[in-house]
Design a protein around this motif. Sequence first.
Motif: not given
Lengths: 172, 108, 636
Positions: A1-30
């Motif tokens: 599978m060739s790395l289409h730019p859109a695919l790269i963008a998707f993985f970056i975005i997905a990574l951002a979403i998940l890390s933001a969600a995880i940090s929502f769970l772990t952060l303690r400052k409201v």
Amino acid sequence: MSLHPALIAFFIIALAILSAAISFLTLRKVIYMALAIGAVFIGCAAVYILLGAPFVGIAQVLIYAGAITILIMFAIMLTNHEEMEPPFRWTLQNGASAAFCVLLAAALLWIIRSQAWPAQGGTDINHGRSNPAAIGLELFQHYTVAFELVSLLLVVALVGAVVLAQARKEDE
Amino acid sequence: MDNPVVSVPTGSLLGLAAILFCIGLYGVLTKRNLIMVLISLELMLNAVNINLVAFSRLGVAPNLDGQVFALFTITVAAAEIAVGLALVLAAFRLRKSTEVKDLNTEKY
Amino acid sequence: MTDWVWLVPLWPLAGYVFLLLSGRRTPEAVAAGVSVVLTGVSCVLSLVVFFQLGPEPASGETWLFHWLTIGSARVDVGISLTHLNALMLVVVSLVSVLVLLFSRGYMRGDERFSVFYQYLNLFVFSMLGLVISPNLLQLYIFWEMVGLCSYLLVGFWYFKPEAALAAKKSFIVTRIGDTGLFIGMVLLFLGTGGSFDFTAIFQAVSAHTLHLGWMGSQGLTTLAALLVFLGAVGKSAQFPLHVWLPDAMEGPTPVSALIHAATMVAAGVYLVARMFPLFQASPPALTTVAWIGGVTALLAALIGLTQRDIKRVIAYSTISQLGYMMLALGIGAYTLGVFHLFTHAFFKALLFLAAGSVIHAVDTQDLFQMGGLGRKLPITRWSFLAGALALAGIFPFSGFWSKDDILTAAWQQGDTALYWLGLAAAFCTAFYIFRVYFLVFTGQSRDEERTRGAHEGSWVMTVPLVILAVLATLAGFVNTPWNGHALERYLEHDATASAAAATPVHESLPLMVFSVVVGLLGIGLAYLLYGRESAAPARLAERFSILHAVSFNKFYLDEVYYYTVVAAGKVVARFVRALDRYLIDGIIEVGARLVGVLGLALKYTQNGQVQAYGVIAAFGLVVVIVVAVLGVGGVL
């Protein structure tokens, strides 16, 4: 599978979403948590745009990232919340919740893996119009009643929120 | 841009949504602050929206219904968060607390 | 015109519905007026139908409507018009109109006046429906409806404990008979291969195709006939189920006249007459009917000799006369039994209404508190006398023709035992009814307090008396040798009855004279004992104290029943109660305790923490998904 730019963008975005969600769970400052949730909303909007649904994406930014996040911040301030969440502890409930959520995620992912999904569509779902125009036609041609009902729901929710939130005499 | 061939695999989109959903569920079950529980609910709704939009483009019969549904979900979620937060405020006024564990009047 | 017969029962039904809707506050005049007019229309229609019905057997018609289908059996409702039914329609509607009119005066001022009329209308409807039923099932439904009306009306003054008890007793005792009728009906249904229809049953009986399992045609016919007869015994108050009728006198007197003299109690006789081909096919059943009838006739007459309550005397005479009818049917004289039913309806309704008029005037039912009322109640007196002469069977009153025919038929058939039984009953009948007459209307008053203000009721009470007196006097002439037994010929047009005509009765002058003499002897004895003030009755009672006690206490049958049937029932009931309380309730109790303990334990899971519930729901979700994936093979 060739790395289409859109695919790269998707993985970056997905990574951002998940890390933001995880940090929502772990952060303690409201206030940080509110910011993290805003990041998740914006990330989702990016995914929508990437999928060729710019109207939904813009609506997501306006409603979720704009209105709802602000609303939440107001609610936090109004309830006079302390700055910090209490530290996390492994209770029975937390452990069980974690286990079940992991199990559920595993099951879902396994199902997704084991399924052959249809080929990536090139169908013109907008019928040659721009996406907002197509959605507008769809809304007012096929979903008129639902649309009106939703507007009614919004009015009811507005009034209901006002009634519920206003200070009552006997509480004072 | 109007009609691109989406090169993101369906499975990846669904996987993202599934993980987001489980994170939201975990938040609902463990967060001790009522407002945070509501936010977690919003996470779950977003995960569902990702699925709807993805299938609108990549489903067996691609059409706009998925996107329209996503719009409806967003609207209903806005209404829900408004009423939910109003309820939180009312509960806070009544009990001087937004902790979930304090809302246990239905205890045996 | 006969096509209009379906309208006959509908008028009283309309009256019932009207009174039901208009409620208790309906003015008395409206309630009575509407009822009398509507039933009057029924009466006129019945008369028209009666006279229009042609002489040939086929002129009787049947209209059927499909009601329901059970398996392969089809059940119809409808209307069957035979000559017998037409006659019954006339009798029922005519007596009903007069009684409804009479009640206007008798029940004046009663709290529940319109309810009374409501029940009466329902009764008239049910009774008219009963006599035009084309099949056993419909007949049974109306049969129970008249029973219900009887219950409601006997217990009309339910605040009197005796009335409430009497209503219960009449309902329960007739229920014994009804159960028999029901079983008989089911046997016939099964025996004919699934039909309640009279004609189908009669065909099966005459073709000897009635069968059920190991039971052949003859055995099943006899069994079914006896069971049907048991129903008639209950309804017509025949020995040994007669005990309810005297107690039913607790009801208002018009009710006694209509239901417990002229119509409902005659329904048993009507049933036997309607089912006559069934009985004819079974000699043992016929013999049973005849003997039960004969024994009842004499037994009730003997009890009637000594009763002190004016209504009870007449009630026992009703039982006795019904016995005569059964006797007539039992010896195969179908038309004579129906003829006696016809005349009896008039003179017995007359006697009851006259008694009602007396009770209305003096407000007591005790014969020995009356006396000398003849001058104060002249119309009542003369009409009662007409009814009494008819009952005693004196020429030329109606009872003479019908009763004498029955006795003659019994003699000519060689049933001499039954003949003497009937003759003895006739003697007692003449004696006790004139005992009542002399005690009430002649001599001096025994209770000045009560009789001083006695006076006739208004025209609504006297007019029915006069009409009935005329009918009681003349009704016998519809069936005399001079007009060639018109009623018998009319009834013989029914195909069902044609076989019954095989035994024609030849008038025999000696027998006639003999029975009239016996009746006159009874009257003479009554005059000797009660016509003047004398101590003779008391002395006689003392001399034959045992016999007097036996008669006065109704042969102790109530007591016998109480200590056998009722006591046995109580023992069973007590056993069942113990079973219920300790065994069944015990099991339920254990189950309830178990659930209670479980609930106590489980309540601690309800800790009010919504997130705890959420965890459990999530667990459930995981399980469902895993099962779906592994077990069913997919979530889609």
